[in-house]
Design a protein around this motif. Structure first.
Motif, PDB file in Angstrom:
ATOM      1  N   GLN A  89       5.726  10.861   0.610  1.00 30.76           N
ATOM      2  CA  GLN A  89       4.837   9.854   0.041  1.00 30.76           C
ATOM      3  C   GLN A  89       5.602   8.554  -0.083  1.00 30.76           C
ATOM      4  N   MET A  90       5.019   7.490   0.413  1.00 26.28           N
ATOM      5  CA  MET A  90       5.668   6.191   0.389  1.00 26.28           C
ATOM      6  C   MET A  90       4.748   5.195  -0.304  1.00 26.28           C
ATOM      7  N   ASN A  91       5.302   4.486  -1.268  1.00 24.52           N
ATOM      8  CA  ASN A  91       4.559   3.485  -2.036  1.00 24.52           C
ATOM      9  C   ASN A  91       5.179   2.107  -1.829  1.00 24.52           C
ATOM     10  N   SER A  92       4.454   1.096  -2.255  1.00 26.13           N
ATOM     11  CA  SER A  92       4.950  -0.288  -2.166  1.00 26.13           C
ATOM     12  C   SER A  92       5.514  -0.577  -0.782  1.00 26.13           C
ATOM     13  N   LEU A  93       4.738  -0.238   0.230  1.00 23.90           N
ATOM     14  CA  LEU A  93       5.217  -0.381   1.606  1.00 23.90           C
ATOM     15  C   LEU A  93       5.474  -1.832   1.961  1.00 23.90           C
ATOM     16  N   LYS A  94       6.500  -2.023   2.808  1.00 25.10           N
ATOM     17  CA  LYS A  94       6.928  -3.337   3.234  1.00 25.10           C
ATOM     18  C   LYS A  94       6.922  -3.394   4.757  1.00 25.10           C
ATOM     19  N   GLY A  95       6.991  -4.607   5.290  1.00 28.92           N
ATOM     20  CA  GLY A  95       7.060  -4.756   6.731  1.00 28.92           C
ATOM     21  C   GLY A  95       8.219  -4.008   7.347  1.00 28.92           C
ATOM     22  N   GLY A 135       0.801  -1.213   0.000  1.00 28.36           N
ATOM     23  CA  GLY A 135       0.000   0.000   0.000  1.00 28.36           C
ATOM     24  C   GLY A 135       0.836   1.266   0.000  1.00 28.36           C
ATOM     25  N   SER A 136       0.147   2.391   0.094  1.00 27.87           N
ATOM     26  CA  SER A 136       0.797   3.706   0.041  1.00 27.87           C
ATOM     27  C   SER A 136       0.338   4.579   1.200  1.00 27.87           C
ATOM     28  N   LEU A 137       1.168   5.562   1.500  1.00 26.33           N
ATOM     29  CA  LEU A 137       0.880   6.466   2.603  1.00 26.33           C
ATOM     30  C   LEU A 137       1.578   7.782   2.328  1.00 26.33           C
ATOM     31  N   THR A 138       0.954   8.876   2.727  1.00 26.98           N
ATOM     32  CA  THR A 138       1.623  10.166   2.635  1.00 26.98           C
ATOM     33  C   THR A 138       1.675  10.796   4.021  1.00 26.98           C
ATOM     34  N   LEU A 139       2.871  11.051   4.478  1.00 30.61           N
ATOM     35  CA  LEU A 139       3.087  11.707   5.760  1.00 30.61           C
ATOM     36  C   LEU A 139       3.232  13.210   5.533  1.00 30.61           C
ATOM     37  N   SER A 140       2.761  13.977   6.501  1.00 29.67           N
ATOM     38  CA  SER A 140       2.890  15.430   6.446  1.00 29.67           C
ATOM     39  C   SER A 140       3.674  15.916   7.651  1.00 29.67           C
ATOM     40  N   ASP A 193      18.851   4.574   0.228  1.00 28.38           N
ATOM     41  CA  ASP A 193      18.699   3.472  -0.728  1.00 28.38           C
ATOM     42  C   ASP A 193      17.479   2.612  -0.407  1.00 28.38           C
ATOM     43  N   SER A 194      17.151   2.513   0.875  1.00 30.96           N
ATOM     44  CA  SER A 194      16.059   1.637   1.293  1.00 30.96           C
ATOM     45  C   SER A 194      14.695   2.106   0.807  1.00 30.96           C
ATOM     46  N   VAL A 195      14.565   3.392   0.457  1.00 26.47           N
ATOM     47  CA  VAL A 195      13.270   3.910   0.011  1.00 26.47           C
ATOM     48  C   VAL A 195      13.328   4.499  -1.388  1.00 26.47           C
ATOM     49  N   LYS A 196      14.510   4.578  -1.950  1.00 27.28           N
ATOM     50  CA  LYS A 196      14.655   5.183  -3.275  1.00 27.28           C
ATOM     51  C   LYS A 196      13.807   4.438  -4.298  1.00 27.28           C
ATOM     52  N   GLY A 197      13.093   5.189  -5.110  1.00 30.80           N
ATOM     53  CA  GLY A 197      12.226   4.600  -6.117  1.00 30.80           C
ATOM     54  C   GLY A 197      10.829   4.286  -5.609  1.00 30.80           C
ATOM     55  N   GLY A 243      13.980  -0.999  18.718  1.00 37.49           N
ATOM     56  CA  GLY A 243      15.277  -1.599  18.955  1.00 37.49           C
ATOM     57  C   GLY A 243      16.361  -1.204  17.973  1.00 37.49           C
ATOM     58  N   LYS A 244      16.064  -0.258  17.107  1.00 40.46           N
ATOM     59  CA  LYS A 244      17.045   0.165  16.106  1.00 40.46           C
ATOM     60  C   LYS A 244      17.354   1.652  16.227  1.00 40.46           C
ATOM     61  N   GLU A 245      18.461   2.035  15.600  1.00 39.95           N
ATOM     62  CA  GLU A 245      18.841   3.430  15.573  1.00 39.95           C
ATOM     63  C   GLU A 245      17.900   4.212  14.637  1.00 39.95           C
ATOM     64  N   ARG A 246      17.800   5.502  14.910  1.00 39.24           N
ATOM     65  CA  ARG A 246      17.042   6.364  14.013  1.00 39.24           C
ATOM     66  C   ARG A 246      17.840   6.491  12.710  1.00 39.24           C
ATOM     67  N   GLU A 247      17.169   6.256  11.594  1.00 40.78           N
ATOM     68  CA  GLU A 247      17.859   6.257  10.316  1.00 40.78           C
ATOM     69  C   GLU A 247      17.242   7.256   9.340  1.00 40.78           C
ATOM     70  N   PHE A 248      18.090   7.711   8.459  1.00 40.67           N
ATOM     71  CA  PHE A 248      17.711   8.678   7.444  1.00 40.67           C
ATOM     72  C   PHE A 248      16.792   8.054   6.404  1.00 40.67           C
ATOM     73  N   VAL A 249      15.810   8.831   5.957  1.00 32.08           N
ATOM     74  CA  VAL A 249      14.901   8.389   4.909  1.00 32.08           C
ATOM     75  C   VAL A 249      15.033   9.274   3.667  1.00 32.08           C
ATOM     76  N   ALA A 250      14.899  10.585   3.862  1.00 34.40           N
ATOM     77  CA  ALA A 250      14.934  11.497   2.717  1.00 34.40           C
ATOM     78  C   ALA A 250      15.163  12.918   3.204  1.00 34.40           C
ATOM     79  N   ALA A 251      15.672  13.753   2.315  1.00 30.48           N
ATOM     80  CA  ALA A 251      15.878  15.169   2.617  1.00 30.48           C
ATOM     81  C   ALA A 251      15.546  16.001   1.390  1.00 30.48           C
TER      82      ALA A 251
END
Length: 128
Positions: A82-88, A16-21, A62-66, A42-50
């Protein structure tokens, strides 16, 4: 004083898809670099996009590119993810962050220490 409020999180099925604001309160949103980060349990805070101040330049992990698009509307003082093709593995608390600093290349803003202001986060859950 700057305040950031994230919204748009929730439970989404895989694929599915989601758009965060990210809504900014303060002055001169259009002069801030804006980033999105996430933190899974249990994980470190990681970068998604800028995105740079004007929205002309964008940078993705790289984990969200495309699969993701970062954008901003400076007239509305809001940034989006906006995030598409969401995964676990996308399950996490998503944070937006800003800094009024353009000294670095946008690719250098994958470092959370570059940012000055943070929101409280919004939960995204993608059942595996």
């Amino acid at each position: 004083q700057v305040q950031l409020v994230e919204s748009g999180g929730g439970l989404v099925q895989a694929g599915g898809s989601l758009t965060l604001s990210c809504t900014f309160s303060g002055r001169s949103f259009g002069t801030y670099v804006t980033g999105w980060f996430r933190q899974a349990p249990g994980k470190e805070r990681e970068f998604v996009a800028a995105i740079n101040w004007s929205g002309a330049t964008k940078y993705y992990a790289d984990s969200v590119k495309g699969r993701s698009t970062i954008s901003r509307d400076n007239d509305k003082n809001t940034a989006y993810l906006q995030m598409n093709s969401l995964k676990g593995e996308d399950t996490a608390v998503y944070y937006c962050a800003v800094v009024q600093d353009a000294r670095y290349r946008l690719t250098d803003y994958d470092n959370r220490d570059r940012y000055k202001y943070w929101g409280q986060g919004t939960q995204v859950t993608v059942p595996s």
